[in-house]
Design a protein around this motif. Structure first.
Motif, mmCIF file in Angstrom:
data_model
loop_
_atom_site.group_PDB
_atom_site.id
_atom_site.type_symbol
_atom_site.label_atom_id
_atom_site.label_comp_id
_atom_site.label_asym_id
_atom_site.label_seq_id
_atom_site.Cartn_x
_atom_site.Cartn_y
_atom_site.Cartn_z
ATOM 1 N N ARG A 40 0.880 -1.070 -0.115
ATOM 2 C CA ARG A 40 -0.214 -0.012 -0.062
ATOM 3 C C ARG A 40 0.775 1.184 0.081
ATOM 4 O O ARG A 40 1.828 1.308 0.625
ATOM 5 N N ASP A 41 0.493 2.274 -0.718
ATOM 6 C CA ASP A 41 1.160 3.480 -0.729
ATOM 7 C C ASP A 41 0.771 4.024 0.664
ATOM 8 O O ASP A 41 1.919 4.673 1.294
ATOM 9 N N ARG A 42 -0.126 4.131 1.243
ATOM 10 C CA ARG A 42 -0.621 4.766 2.541
ATOM 11 C C ARG A 42 -1.088 3.278 3.375
ATOM 12 O O ARG A 42 -1.519 2.588 2.942
ATOM 13 N N ASP A 44 -4.056 3.392 4.815
ATOM 14 C CA ASP A 44 -5.382 2.842 4.663
ATOM 15 C C ASP A 44 -5.578 2.764 3.126
ATOM 16 O O ASP A 44 -6.882 3.039 2.539
ATOM 17 N N GLY A 45 -4.622 2.957 2.276
ATOM 18 C CA GLY A 45 -4.828 3.110 0.830
ATOM 19 C C GLY A 45 -5.132 1.604 0.255
ATOM 20 O O GLY A 45 -4.961 0.594 1.068
ATOM 21 N N PRO A 46 -5.457 1.424 -0.955
ATOM 22 C CA PRO A 46 -5.667 0.124 -1.620
ATOM 23 C C PRO A 46 -4.232 -0.713 -1.819
ATOM 24 O O PRO A 46 -3.384 -0.077 -1.869
ATOM 25 N N THR A 48 -1.872 -2.880 -3.912
ATOM 26 C CA THR A 48 -1.331 -2.672 -5.135
ATOM 27 C C THR A 48 -0.258 -3.509 -5.454
ATOM 28 O O THR A 48 0.576 -4.024 -4.639
#
Length: 158
Positions: A40-42, A44-46, A48
């Motif tokens: 995840r990039d963050r 709470d991010g998706p 990937t």
């Protein structure tokens, strides 16, 4: 560590910069490295797929990380599992260094072999130039046989 990560020294009563060091005490005969290819990039991010190419050596030397430098710490790559596709679906292939069935991967020397690409029911001869650094997912290394002390000394003197 960075200067802002300094630790307080009770003896000199000052914050001092510190260093981290990893030391290995024992080494396995087979080393399997799993590359993180999903993230995840963050926080709470998706989730990937990470498709950044990873350069990995055909010969891996861990001697700089040994607590006991007298142990042989050189490994040779003998297999790579690749993941092609996305998080939602994909396809796995592999590259492997194939030797005869009598080569058990240990002992005084490893047999000569040939690289192959495995893609479902298709198997083709390959070379190390065809390893896929962008799709590599799992790396398989085996410890290289120790050289005789005289050969090692001669190589160091050359």
């Amino acid at each position: 560590l960075a200067e802002e990560d300094s630790v307080y020294c009770r003896q000199c009563k000052e914050h001092r910069r510190s260093w981290k060091r990893i030391e290995l005490w024992n080494l396995p005969s087979q080393l399997i490295i799993h590359l993180k290819r999903f993230g995840r990039d963050r926080l709470d991010g998706p989730l990937t797929k990470i498709e950044t190419p990873v350069e990995f050596p055909l010969e891996l030397d861990l001697s700089d990380y040994l607590a006991n430098p007298s142990v042989d710490a050189t490994y040779e790559l003998y297999g790579v599992v690749n993941h092609h596709g996305s998080l939602a679906g994909g396809h796995y292939t592999a590259h492997a260094y194939v030797t005869s069935p009598s080569d058990l991967g240990s002992g005084s020397r490893h047999e000569e072999g040939q690289w192959f690409n495995f893609n479902d029911s298709f198997v083709t001869q390959a070379s190390t130039d065809q390893l896929d650094f962008a799709a590599a997912y799992i790396l398989f290394y085996r410890q290289k046989p120790s050289e005789a002390p005289a050969a090692k000394a001669a190589a160091a003197a050359a």
